[in-house]
Design a protein around this motif. Structure first.
Motif, mmCIF file in Angstrom:
data_model
loop_
_atom_site.group_PDB
_atom_site.id
_atom_site.type_symbol
_atom_site.label_atom_id
_atom_site.label_comp_id
_atom_site.label_asym_id
_atom_site.label_seq_id
_atom_site.Cartn_x
_atom_site.Cartn_y
_atom_site.Cartn_z
ATOM 1 N N UNK A 176 40.337 46.101 56.586
ATOM 2 C CA UNK A 176 40.894 44.837 56.114
ATOM 3 C C UNK A 176 39.914 44.196 55.138
ATOM 4 N N UNK A 177 40.459 43.516 54.170
ATOM 5 C CA UNK A 177 39.618 42.860 53.175
ATOM 6 C C UNK A 177 40.463 42.013 52.264
ATOM 7 N N UNK A 178 40.065 41.946 51.010
ATOM 8 C CA UNK A 178 40.741 41.097 50.037
ATOM 9 C C UNK A 178 40.917 41.814 48.713
ATOM 10 N N UNK A 179 42.019 41.488 48.049
ATOM 11 C CA UNK A 179 42.172 41.854 46.649
ATOM 12 C C UNK A 179 41.848 40.605 45.851
ATOM 13 N N UNK A 180 40.826 40.692 45.043
ATOM 14 C CA UNK A 180 40.429 39.597 44.168
ATOM 15 C C UNK A 180 40.921 39.914 42.769
ATOM 16 N N UNK A 181 41.605 38.985 42.160
ATOM 17 C CA UNK A 181 42.053 39.150 40.788
ATOM 18 C C UNK A 181 41.565 37.952 39.987
ATOM 19 N N UNK A 182 40.801 38.237 38.954
ATOM 20 C CA UNK A 182 40.271 37.204 38.072
ATOM 21 C C UNK A 182 41.040 37.273 36.759
ATOM 22 N N UNK A 183 41.356 36.110 36.196
ATOM 23 C CA UNK A 183 42.119 36.028 34.953
ATOM 24 C C UNK A 183 41.260 35.347 33.898
ATOM 25 N N UNK A 184 41.125 35.993 32.749
ATOM 26 C CA UNK A 184 40.318 35.427 31.666
ATOM 27 C C UNK A 184 40.862 35.942 30.342
ATOM 28 N N UNK A 185 40.114 35.704 29.286
ATOM 29 C CA UNK A 185 40.461 36.199 27.963
ATOM 30 C C UNK A 185 39.305 37.040 27.445
ATOM 31 N N UNK A 186 39.615 37.947 26.577
ATOM 32 C CA UNK A 186 38.620 38.869 26.030
ATOM 33 C C UNK A 186 37.438 38.141 25.389
#
Length: 104
Positions: free
Chosen positions: A2-12
């Motif tokens: 068990x754990x986490x999915x981390x999704x980070x959103x940014x721009x190039x």
């Protein structure tokens, strides 16, 4: 596991510590000995200020990018502690997941 999915959103074009933020996050993943990271460039997206960001024919600076990591709770804690200490401004999602490996 068990754990986490981390999704980070940014721009190039976003930067931190003199580097592109995407490159800095990949380097940080290695430095913290996290299991891996996937960088996913997107063709278009809309940010929290309702501004459209897109990859244009000759200009990729505004291109939206997602950085995805699958980590344990302890690894997530270490990562977020470092991001806070570095004062990184970054939108993210953190979703509980089950993960593992199949096959040999």
């Amino acid at each position: 596991m068990d754990g986490f999915q981390l999704t980070f959103f940014t721009e190039q074009n976003c930067r931190h510590a003199g580097m592109h933020l995407v490159d800095w996050l990949v380097q940080l993943t290695n430095e913290l000995n996290l299991p891996g990271v996937t960088v996913i460039p997107a063709s278009q997206g809309m940010g929290h200020r309702h501004r459209v960001h897109s990859a244009r024919f000759l200009e990729l600076a505004d291109q939206p990018v997602c950085i995805v990591m699958i980590v344990s709770a302890e690894e997530a804690d270490r990562l977020f502690e470092r991001l806070r200490r570095e004062n990184v401004r970054l939108f993210y999602t953190k979703a509980p997941i089950e993960f593992g490996m199949l096959g040999e």
